[in-house]
Write an enzyme that holds these catalytic residues in place. Structure first.
Site, PDB file in Angstrom:
ATOM      1  N   TRP A 100      83.751  57.676  41.826  1.00 36.41           N
ATOM      2  CA  TRP A 100      82.743  58.157  40.877  1.00 36.41           C
ATOM      3  C   TRP A 100      82.122  56.988  40.119  1.00 36.41           C
ATOM      4  O   TRP A 100      80.910  56.935  39.914  1.00 36.41           O
ATOM      5  CB  TRP A 100      83.340  59.180  39.895  1.00 36.41           C
ATOM      6  N   ASP A 167      82.335  58.155  31.408  1.00 36.27           N
ATOM      7  CA  ASP A 167      82.405  59.385  32.196  1.00 36.27           C
ATOM      8  C   ASP A 167      83.787  59.996  31.950  1.00 36.27           C
ATOM      9  O   ASP A 167      84.795  59.476  32.415  1.00 36.27           O
ATOM     10  CB  ASP A 167      82.201  59.044  33.678  1.00 36.27           C
ATOM     11  N   LYS A 191      85.796  70.522  35.245  1.00 32.28           N
ATOM     12  CA  LYS A 191      87.176  70.089  35.444  1.00 32.28           C
ATOM     13  C   LYS A 191      88.063  70.673  34.339  1.00 32.28           C
ATOM     14  O   LYS A 191      88.997  71.392  34.612  1.00 32.28           O
ATOM     15  CB  LYS A 191      87.309  68.559  35.439  1.00 32.28           C
TER      16      LYS A 191
HETATM   17  C1  LIG Z   1      83.850  65.526  39.449  1.00 31.12           C
HETATM   18  C2  LIG Z   1      83.476  64.239  38.845  1.00 31.12           C
HETATM   19  C3  LIG Z   1      82.146  63.770  38.865  1.00 31.12           C
HETATM   20  C4  LIG Z   1      81.021  64.521  39.521  1.00 31.12           C
HETATM   21  O1  LIG Z   1      80.665  65.595  38.747  1.00 31.12           O
HETATM   22  P1  LIG Z   1      79.420  66.517  39.082  1.00 31.12           P
HETATM   23  O2  LIG Z   1      79.367  67.371  37.864  1.00 31.12           O
HETATM   24  O3  LIG Z   1      79.745  67.250  40.340  1.00 31.12           O
HETATM   25  O4  LIG Z   1      78.224  65.660  39.251  1.00 31.12           O
HETATM   26  C5  LIG Z   1      81.872  62.574  38.240  1.00 31.12           C
HETATM   27  N1  LIG Z   1      82.834  61.850  37.650  1.00 31.12           N
HETATM   28  C6  LIG Z   1      84.124  62.263  37.617  1.00 31.12           C
HETATM   29  C7  LIG Z   1      85.144  61.424  36.929  1.00 31.12           C
HETATM   30  C8  LIG Z   1      84.478  63.466  38.218  1.00 31.12           C
HETATM   31  O5  LIG Z   1      85.746  63.881  38.188  1.00 31.12           O
END
Ligand SMILES: *Cc1c(COP(=O)(O)O)cnc(C)c1O
Length: 355
Positions: A100, A167, A191
């Protein structure tokens, strides 16, 4: 009943699902479904305001920050962050701690120079890179607090001379953080915070408006702040369910209380992985995640039978990501302790059977 260890979209509290289901039929006695009311209706404005208030309360968000509920997922933030923060001809620093993070830095390259200050790619991201220098002329430093796929987590955040962009998709509201340490926090809700379709953004107002770049309205944090997350029709249902989930978290004692639970849970699971002769952990001990616990079998022949045993016990979502293999137990906030122990017991039973 299933025991949901899926990485995302992940488990939601059962009470929240019941409330959400009721709201789909009749939202708060309005005689209308939450799916068919105007986003400008006072009833929905109350939902959005409550969601913002809960974020501020749970994270003790200081003055000078805006809380937004946007669309496009964390992946949209990979572009939106540099679009809004990286000036023409400027530079941004990135820590590459997983796939990511890699996607985020690739997106930033569309907007300016990217300096990867540290990476753990050579080890397939089994640890969090730590000793690195943050260039003082960077517009920001981008980090990923929890690497969902690999099962590593930043237990301490770097002291940064430039705004910290993070993030937090897979560990948002799982532990206490000091929002004042960050310039921008973002997280796809699906999540640990709510359903797919909404993305939380917490942004420090005074880091905006410095790029000298024209930004399309929808991708401009400033427009979204001025519109109160309602520049266009927001994802009404996803915000509603996120609000219910945040409210559930508050009723559980908030972030501090859940952090204790999460730490206790992950400790028990890592202990079992260490103790159990059939399994071994994947990641560096000090960087192990309290949210996504990755482990593998010592004997490859045990992999399929263990998955089968899990299946029989109603354990779902335990198969590891294809880039790591083995298993990944996502033990998000909403995972009931009973489900958690079904997994622990399955691991013990499996070891007994395969002595
Ligand atoms: C799942 C995830 C993403 C992607 O998220 P989307 O909402 O599908 O774009 C980005 N960063 C992390 C750390 C993730 O776990």
């Amino acid at each position: 009943m299933k025991h949901n260890f899926g990485a995302g979209p992940g488990i939601l509290p059962h009470e929240v699902l019941k409330q959400a289901a009721a709201g789909v039929i009749d939202f708060n006695g309005t005689g209308l479904s939450i799916l068919e009311i105007s986003h400008r209706a006072p009833e929905f404005e109350a939902v959005l305001n409550e969601a913002v208030k809960l974020v501020k309360e749970l994270f003790e968000v200081p003055e000078g920050y805006s809380v937004l509920f946007l669309q496009g997922g964390a992946s949209m933030q990979f572009a939106m962050a540099p679009y809004n923060l990286l000036p023409e001809g400027g530079k941004a620093a990135y820590v590459e701690s997983g796939v990511w993070a890699n996607k985020a830095l690739k997106e930033a390259k569309n907007f300016g120079e990217v300096e990867v200050v540290a990476t753990s790619k050579e080890s397939n991201f089994t640890y969090i890179p730590k000793d690195f220098t943050i260039p003082a002329d960077a517009a920001y430093l981008h980090i990923t607090s929890n690497n969902t796929i690999y099962g590593t987590q930043m237990h301490a955040f770097p002291k940064s001379p430039v705004p910290l962009v993070c993030d937090m998709s897979s560990d948002i509201f799982s532990r206490k953080i000091n929002v004042a340490d960050f310039g921008l926090i973002y997280a796809g809700a699906q999540k640990n915070m709510g359903p797919a379709g909404v993305t939380l953004v917490i942004v420090k107002d005074d880091i905006l408006g410095k790029t000298g770049r024209k930004i399309p309205a929808m991708l401009n944090y400033q427009t979204q702040i001025e519109g109160g997350s309602m520049y266009n029709t927001p994802p009404v249902f996803a915000i509603y369910v996120s609000m219910l989930t945040l409210n559930w978290l508050k009723s559980k004692g908030g972030v501090e209380a859940i952090e204790k639970e999460n730490k206790a849970k992950s400790a028990v699971l890592y202990e079992e992985i260490e103790r159990n002769p059939l399994f071994k952990p994947v990641c560096a001990t000090e960087d192990r995640s309290d949210m996504n616990v990755t482990f593998v079998v010592n004997n490859p022949e045990h992999e399929k039978p263990f998955l089968k045993l899990c299946d029989e016990k109603g354990i779902v979502g335990i198969k590891g990501h294809r880039s790591v293999g083995g298993f990944r137990a996502s033990i998000y906030n909403a995972l009931p302790i009973t489900s958690f122990y079904v997994l622990i017991d399955a691991m013990r039973e499996f070891a007994e059977k395969n002595k």
